[in-house]
Design a protein around this motif. Sequence first.
Motif, PDB file in Angstrom:
ATOM      1  N   ASN A 284     -41.042  66.294   4.428  1.00  0.00           N
ATOM      2  CA  ASN A 284     -41.875  65.308   5.130  1.00  0.00           C
ATOM      3  C   ASN A 284     -43.109  64.951   4.317  1.00  0.00           C
ATOM      4  O   ASN A 284     -43.483  63.789   4.211  1.00  0.00           O
ATOM      5  CB  ASN A 284     -42.313  65.855   6.493  1.00  0.00           C
ATOM      6  N   LYS A 287     -41.997  62.606   1.758  1.00  0.00           N
ATOM      7  CA  LYS A 287     -41.558  61.306   2.286  1.00  0.00           C
ATOM      8  C   LYS A 287     -42.729  60.445   2.729  1.00  0.00           C
ATOM      9  O   LYS A 287     -42.733  59.247   2.550  1.00  0.00           O
ATOM     10  CB  LYS A 287     -40.658  61.511   3.523  1.00  0.00           C
ATOM     11  N   TYR A 288     -43.715  61.093   3.366  1.00  0.00           N
ATOM     12  CA  TYR A 288     -44.786  60.311   3.987  1.00  0.00           C
ATOM     13  C   TYR A 288     -46.044  60.244   3.120  1.00  0.00           C
ATOM     14  O   TYR A 288     -47.116  59.957   3.619  1.00  0.00           O
ATOM     15  CB  TYR A 288     -45.098  60.875   5.379  1.00  0.00           C
ATOM     16  N   ASP A 312     -50.999  67.119   2.864  1.00  0.00           N
ATOM     17  CA  ASP A 312     -50.710  65.966   2.014  1.00  0.00           C
ATOM     18  C   ASP A 312     -51.772  64.894   2.200  1.00  0.00           C
ATOM     19  O   ASP A 312     -52.529  64.910   3.168  1.00  0.00           O
ATOM     20  CB  ASP A 312     -49.307  65.411   2.301  1.00  0.00           C
ATOM     21  N   ILE A 317     -51.001  60.735  10.725  1.00  0.00           N
ATOM     22  CA  ILE A 317     -50.353  60.572  12.034  1.00  0.00           C
ATOM     23  C   ILE A 317     -51.442  60.211  13.049  1.00  0.00           C
ATOM     24  O   ILE A 317     -52.490  60.863  13.099  1.00  0.00           O
ATOM     25  CB  ILE A 317     -49.659  61.891  12.460  1.00  0.00           C
ATOM     26  N   ILE A 325     -44.824  64.553  18.073  1.00  0.00           N
ATOM     27  CA  ILE A 325     -43.970  64.659  16.878  1.00  0.00           C
ATOM     28  C   ILE A 325     -43.075  65.900  16.848  1.00  0.00           C
ATOM     29  O   ILE A 325     -42.130  65.933  16.088  1.00  0.00           O
ATOM     30  CB  ILE A 325     -44.784  64.574  15.553  1.00  0.00           C
ATOM     31  N   TYR A 330     -38.370  62.209  18.153  1.00  0.00           N
ATOM     32  CA  TYR A 330     -39.589  61.386  18.106  1.00  0.00           C
ATOM     33  C   TYR A 330     -39.918  61.007  16.663  1.00  0.00           C
ATOM     34  O   TYR A 330     -39.991  61.846  15.780  1.00  0.00           O
ATOM     35  CB  TYR A 330     -40.788  62.116  18.718  1.00  0.00           C
ATOM     36  N   ARG A 331     -40.107  59.707  16.439  1.00  0.00           N
ATOM     37  CA  ARG A 331     -40.564  59.224  15.138  1.00  0.00           C
ATOM     38  C   ARG A 331     -41.725  58.272  15.394  1.00  0.00           C
ATOM     39  O   ARG A 331     -41.627  57.398  16.249  1.00  0.00           O
ATOM     40  CB  ARG A 331     -39.456  58.462  14.405  1.00  0.00           C
ATOM     41  N   ALA A 332     -42.821  58.438  14.660  1.00  0.00           N
ATOM     42  CA  ALA A 332     -43.923  57.501  14.806  1.00  0.00           C
ATOM     43  C   ALA A 332     -43.406  56.132  14.370  1.00  0.00           C
ATOM     44  O   ALA A 332     -42.695  56.030  13.373  1.00  0.00           O
ATOM     45  CB  ALA A 332     -45.091  57.937  13.930  1.00  0.00           C
ATOM     46  N   GLY A 342     -35.094  58.937   8.425  1.00  0.00           N
ATOM     47  CA  GLY A 342     -35.307  60.213   9.124  1.00  0.00           C
ATOM     48  C   GLY A 342     -34.586  60.211  10.449  1.00  0.00           C
ATOM     49  O   GLY A 342     -34.162  59.165  10.930  1.00  0.00           O
ATOM     50  N   THR A 343     -34.442  61.404  11.026  1.00  0.00           N
ATOM     51  CA  THR A 343     -33.710  61.525  12.288  1.00  0.00           C
ATOM     52  C   THR A 343     -34.641  61.831  13.464  1.00  0.00           C
ATOM     53  O   THR A 343     -34.250  61.715  14.610  1.00  0.00           O
ATOM     54  CB  THR A 343     -32.687  62.678  12.205  1.00  0.00           C
ATOM     55  N   GLY A 344     -35.871  62.253  13.166  1.00  0.00           N
ATOM     56  CA  GLY A 344     -36.776  62.643  14.257  1.00  0.00           C
ATOM     57  C   GLY A 344     -36.439  64.026  14.813  1.00  0.00           C
ATOM     58  O   GLY A 344     -36.977  64.439  15.840  1.00  0.00           O
ATOM     59  N   GLY A 346     -36.318  66.830  12.585  1.00  0.00           N
ATOM     60  CA  GLY A 346     -36.810  67.845  11.643  1.00  0.00           C
ATOM     61  C   GLY A 346     -37.903  68.722  12.216  1.00  0.00           C
ATOM     62  O   GLY A 346     -37.798  69.952  12.202  1.00  0.00           O
ATOM     63  N   LEU A 347     -38.955  68.107  12.754  1.00  0.00           N
ATOM     64  CA  LEU A 347     -40.080  68.921  13.241  1.00  0.00           C
ATOM     65  C   LEU A 347     -39.721  69.697  14.509  1.00  0.00           C
ATOM     66  O   LEU A 347     -40.257  70.772  14.757  1.00  0.00           O
ATOM     67  CB  LEU A 347     -41.316  68.043  13.494  1.00  0.00           C
TER      68      LEU A 347
HETATM   69  P1  ADP Z   1     -38.175  62.514  10.543  1.00  0.00           P
HETATM   70  O1  ADP Z   1     -36.747  62.790  10.279  1.00  0.00           O
HETATM   71  O2  ADP Z   1     -38.409  61.200  11.198  1.00  0.00           O
HETATM   72  O3  ADP Z   1     -39.051  62.745   9.368  1.00  0.00           O
HETATM   73  P2  ADP Z   1     -39.497  64.750  11.820  1.00  0.00           P
HETATM   74  O4  ADP Z   1     -39.153  65.388  13.123  1.00  0.00           O
HETATM   75  O5  ADP Z   1     -39.474  65.581  10.613  1.00  0.00           O
HETATM   76  O6  ADP Z   1     -38.509  63.534  11.704  1.00  0.00           O
HETATM   77  O7  ADP Z   1     -40.931  64.104  11.973  1.00  0.00           O
HETATM   78  C1  ADP Z   1     -41.235  63.368  13.173  1.00  0.00           C
HETATM   79  C2  ADP Z   1     -42.239  62.284  12.844  1.00  0.00           C
HETATM   80  O8  ADP Z   1     -43.493  62.873  12.519  1.00  0.00           O
HETATM   81  C3  ADP Z   1     -41.868  61.434  11.632  1.00  0.00           C
HETATM   82  O9  ADP Z   1     -41.003  60.386  11.980  1.00  0.00           O
HETATM   83  C4  ADP Z   1     -43.232  60.922  11.179  1.00  0.00           C
HETATM   84  O10 ADP Z   1     -43.612  59.817  11.954  1.00  0.00           O
HETATM   85  C5  ADP Z   1     -44.164  62.084  11.528  1.00  0.00           C
HETATM   86  N1  ADP Z   1     -44.456  62.962  10.373  1.00  0.00           N
HETATM   87  C6  ADP Z   1     -43.894  64.147  10.088  1.00  0.00           C
HETATM   88  N2  ADP Z   1     -44.435  64.686   8.972  1.00  0.00           N
HETATM   89  C7  ADP Z   1     -45.366  63.821   8.554  1.00  0.00           C
HETATM   90  C8  ADP Z   1     -46.285  63.813   7.452  1.00  0.00           C
HETATM   91  N3  ADP Z   1     -46.365  64.814   6.572  1.00  0.00           N
HETATM   92  N4  ADP Z   1     -47.116  62.724   7.343  1.00  0.00           N
HETATM   93  C9  ADP Z   1     -47.060  61.721   8.233  1.00  0.00           C
HETATM   94  N5  ADP Z   1     -46.219  61.672   9.293  1.00  0.00           N
HETATM   95  C10 ADP Z   1     -45.382  62.710   9.447  1.00  0.00           C
END
Ligand code: ADP
Length: 445
Positions: A284, A287-288, A312, A317, A325, A330-332, A342-344, A346-347
């Motif tokens: 993440n 990616k972000y 990072d 967020i 999140i 959930y995806r922002a 992304g799948t939403g 991971g977290l």
């Molecule tokens: P995804 O597969 O969408 O990355 P996650 O469950 O890992 O799914 O994360 C959920 C959401 O949290 C992401 O879609 C993103 O909006 C936000 N997010 C996670 N990690 C970060 C990060 N390091 N910086 C900014 N936003 C993040």
Amino acid sequence: MSLFKRNNNSVAANGNNFELAEIALKSINDGVVILDRSGIIRFVNPAALRMIDFNPMLSAVGLDLRSVFRLESKEGRELSDQENPLVLALASGETVDSFRGSLIVGNTNKRVPVSVSVINAEGGAGDKIVTLRNIAKELEEEGAQTEFISTASHEMRTPVASIEGYLSLALNPQTATIDARAQGYLTAAHTASKHLGKLFQDLLDVTKLDDGRIRPEMVPVEMVSTVRQMADTFYGQFPDLKISYTFGSSNSMSDGSGVKLDQVVYGYVDIHFLQEIMDNLLDNAMKYTPAGGSVWVNVRGDGDRVLINVTDTGIGISADDIQHIFQKFYRADNSDTREIGGTGLGLYLVKQRVEAIGGRIWVESGFGEGSTFFVSLPRLSSEEYQKRVAIINNQKQFAPQMNQQPAPAPTIQAAAQMVQQPAPQPAPQPQIVTQQYQQNNGGTI
Ligand code: ADP
């Protein structure tokens, strides 16, 4: 003595309300416990006592909460004080929202699955209100749902892997000849099939974690070198990415608080869970974080906890998104995240795994301000670490004898290696590792 009657005397005007509140609390099926700031029970309703088959002839008022309401994790492990959300809430003054575990019923093998919440009582005296909700029926329904999702994901993963394989062959100039337009279409199909494959894998992992099919196997490890190796290896896979990655305690992104150089920090974790946790957070962060940004990872001892941060300088967020999140799917949704795959899930998976090994996870971030994900895990003292390594040592020694194969007695160092971790020696001086990578906002999914 009734807590409510006492209050009733002093607040005559509200007398009826207190009586009604007492009737309500005694009648509901959810357990309610009021604790003072040191964890002594001041009030407990009958539903809470019924859950643990507490002898109705005795009074639980005045007893320590920990001796009455003993909790197990979803994985069936009695929670230590360091992991127990009730004890942690008392120590930190924080609240707990719907922690899932099981109540141990007296001295029996019976367990009652519960969702535990803790809030601070009004008035500021440090009292806590604990609610215990029996979730047996909820779990049963979720179990049926989980089984369906698990079977469906498993069945669909195989054809998706085959589609992905054939698309790779079609895109490989050594195995197929296609024109530029077809290449564009197939590349898009390939990306989508990889996303689908990842989604099925995540769904399978979610179902396995939710129904307790994956159980952590805890081992003692030295955390600084373990986490460092994981982070170095992760970013080492992407030699073309253009973000800088740093590990260690002396870093320009650190505020210097509580950071110690040369620290040896022992923890008790499941290595595969920790690997998945780190991979997800690092993925993440990559990616972000747009090209030119940086990622910083550090581990330090913080009292009786191990604190890992993945920081990072990425897109950050918003306050609205932060509270969601860690939820499934959930995806922002903003112009920065829309383009990033992304799948939403991971977290959500990270949180499940962190909690399964007795930890907590939270994030500090603001939109456009970068993010820091913190993972706090139970810490072992040097003596506890050596004791646990010696236990593994003994177990390993015993196992070959069962197979009639004599084996030399392993040393503590050998046992540490057997659990694939470094020996209990001072960690090497934490170094700053900075590598330049080309950033890839398309992500690895
Ligand atoms: P995804 O597969 O969408 O990355 P996650 O469950 O890992 O799914 O994360 C959920 C959401 O949290 C992401 O879609 C993103 O909006 C936000 N997010 C996670 N990690 C970060 C990060 N390091 N910086 C900014 N936003 C993040």
